[in-house]
Design an enzyme around this catalytic site. Structure first.
Site, PDB file in Angstrom:
ATOM      1  N   LYS A 179       0.841  -1.196   0.000  1.00 22.21           N
ATOM      2  CA  LYS A 179       0.000   0.000   0.000  1.00 22.21           C
ATOM      3  C   LYS A 179       0.878   1.249   0.000  1.00 22.21           C
ATOM      4  O   LYS A 179       1.561   1.531   0.971  1.00 22.21           O
ATOM      5  CB  LYS A 179      -0.931   0.043   1.217  1.00 22.21           C
ATOM      6  N   GLU A 195      10.070   0.683  10.670  1.00 20.31           N
ATOM      7  CA  GLU A 195      11.060   1.764  10.560  1.00 20.31           C
ATOM      8  C   GLU A 195      10.285   3.049  10.763  1.00 20.31           C
ATOM      9  O   GLU A 195       9.478   3.443   9.920  1.00 20.31           O
ATOM     10  CB  GLU A 195      11.750   1.695   9.182  1.00 20.31           C
ATOM     11  N   CYS A 248      13.063  10.565   7.804  1.00 18.23           N
ATOM     12  CA  CYS A 248      13.008  10.059   9.183  1.00 18.23           C
ATOM     13  C   CYS A 248      14.375  10.115   9.860  1.00 18.23           C
ATOM     14  O   CYS A 248      14.465  10.256  11.070  1.00 18.23           O
ATOM     15  CB  CYS A 248      12.446   8.645   9.209  1.00 18.23           C
ATOM     16  N   GLU A 264       9.490  15.111  16.502  1.00 16.71           N
ATOM     17  CA  GLU A 264       9.893  15.040  15.089  1.00 16.71           C
ATOM     18  C   GLU A 264       9.040  16.023  14.289  1.00 16.71           C
ATOM     19  O   GLU A 264       7.815  15.914  14.262  1.00 16.71           O
ATOM     20  CB  GLU A 264       9.708  13.619  14.549  1.00 16.71           C
TER      21      GLU A 264
END
Length: 478
Positions: free
Chosen positions: A184, A258, A292, A389
């Site tokens: 996806k 991850e 990331c 983040e």
């Protein structure tokens, strides 16, 4: 300061890519409409122009795709590794042949500069397929015992920041080890995955080995929860990663995650300043900071703070923000209105909490989603911008006096994905790297990727590794 001369526009032609007005789901080697007929639009972040209409997969479609993958698994896993390798090599070569087309498509759908998609993303995508093609007939020698077996059907959910590269990271090792795939792509960047479906057909890949299901979070949740999926691989936010871990707890599904990061880029007083500045810029402004493993926390030794910041501000003043299809552009568009709102809110919070905000003079285009490169000084570890983040072109600058303080500050985060060290002393690199709780530590460079090198995190940055020999283990029953 104005540059000595202005760059003339150098736009890459859109004519090399032919985007259809609508796309279906790719199930069992064919494009098909969603069972309930649902569709959604994908827009170009730099212009807000609608690029195409895409079928939105529901639970019935997920079930159909998993059944197709299960059916294809018996024959695909029974093929000798050398035969599977032929398909992977073919896919890699087609990606190289179509790389210009795919780079333009990725830039249109994602918003990142063409020079990044052209010079970083696409070469790495092809390299991953070449690399894992080489492993397909050598699995007995990968260190996981004789005759390691594939797991079965892999359900894979990828993010929007590196749409085609994340697809390669997931699909290449899965196919090399004999698994079949239901993938996806992110709802804001489905197009390159659908073009990849066409590449699978072009390469003659057997039907059902790769299935592509565009959709929103509920589509991904249905893939993860499907009882006949043996392996789940997810790249994305920590919150969603935790939800996935809860969903599959108590099942026999194998999982790799991850997730987010808040990477520390540590600059010691003996570092080569100009080289470090380039690394800092690459660490946080590459892909508009939507990475990331971005070096979003800059830790500078106190004695060189002023010199480094002067040099960094000079360098930021030369960055060009604008049309991502222009080969001179350094900073492209933010991927979506939702992401832009998050970056804006966190940057405003940093200012409200007392950090000093600075951006170079920067004219933002009138349409699309844009955010000027920003750095904050006077940041402490208590500031939200030093902890959360941001996933945008925002750099928080902190200082330290001793290596011990640098390590303590770098590790003071729930994340543990990446870090960078800048110093001329090899012994210091090794000593500091050994103490950092980060899956990847770069020395005198940043954001360097290679298919032979494993990538992954500690703590809330997830578990498992992608890339290298280590990346095979996630798809093998060992």
């Amino acid at each position: 300061m104005a540059s000595a001369f202005e760059y003339a526009p150098a736009p890459e032609s859109r004519a090399v890519v032919d985007i259809a007005p609508s796309y279906g789901l790719f199930i069992d080697g064919e494009f098909a409409e969603a069972a309930d007929g649902k569709v959604f639009k994908t827009v170009s972040p730099s212009t807000e122009e609608v690029l195409s209409e895409v079928a939105q997969a529901g639970e019935a479609d997920v079930d159909r795709a998993v059944k197709a993958a299960r059916k294809a698994f018996d024959k695909w896993s029974a093929l000798p590794g050398a035969e599977r390798a032929k398909y992977l090599f073919r896919i890699a070569r087609i990606i190289q042949e179509r790389s210009r087309e795919l780079a333009v498509l990725e830039t249109l759908d994602n918003g990142k500069p063409i020079k990044e998609t052209r010079d970083v993303d696409l070469p790495l995508v092809a390299a991953h397929f070449f690399y894992y093609a080489g492993w397909a007939d050598k699995l007995d020698h990968a260190g996981y015992g004789p005759n390691p077996r594939p797991l079965g059907v892999a359900g894979q959910v990828i993010p929007w920041n590196f749409p085609l590269l994340m697809l390669a990271w997931k699909i290449a090792p899965a196919l090399a080890t004999g698994n079949t795939v239901v993938l996806k792509p992110a709802e804001t960047t489905p197009l390159s995955a659908l073009f990849f479906a066409d590449i699978c057909r072009q390469a003659g890949l057997p039907k059902g080995v790769v299935n592509i299901l565009p959709g929103y979070g509920d589509t991904g949740a249905a893939v993860v929860a499907h009882p006949d999926v043996n392996k789940v691989a997810f790249t994305g936010s920590t919150a969603v990663g935790k939800e996935i871990a809860r969903t599959i707890a108590g099942t026999r599904k194998k999982l790799t995650l991850e997730l987010g990061g808040k990477g520390a880029n540590i600059v010691f007083d003996d570092a080569p300043i100009d080289q470090a500045v380039e690394g800092i810029v690459n660490g946080i402004f590459f892909n508009q900071g939507q990475v990331c493993c971005a070096g979003s926390r800059l830790l500078v030794q106190e004695s060189i703070q002023d010199e480094l910041l002067d040099s960094l501000k000079r360098r930021l003043s030369t960055l060009r923000l604008g049309d991502p299809l222009d080969k001179n552009t350094d900073i492209g568009a933010i991927n979506s209105a939702e992401q832009l709102a998050r970056i804006t809110a966190l940057a405003d919070q940093g200012e409200a909490e007392g950090a000093e905000r600075w951006s170079p003079p920067c004219e933002l285009p009138s349409s699309g989603y844009w955010f000027a490169p920003t750095l904050f000084t006077g940041v402490t570890q208590a500031h939200t911008i030093a902890r959360d983040e941001i996933f945008g072109p925002v750099l928080s600058v902190l200082t330290f006096r001793t290596p011990e303080e640098a390590v303590a500050k770098a590790n003071n985060t729930p994340y543990g994905l990446s870090a960078g060290i800048w110093t001329e002393k090899g012994s210091r690199i090794l000593a500091v790297a050994n103490k950092l709780r980060a899956g990847v530590v770069w020395s005198n460079t940043f954001n360097k990727f290679d298919p032979t090198s494993p990538f992954g995190g500690y703590k809330e940055s997830g578990f498992g590794r992608e890339g290298g020999r280590h990346g095979l283990e996630a798809y093998l029953d060992v």
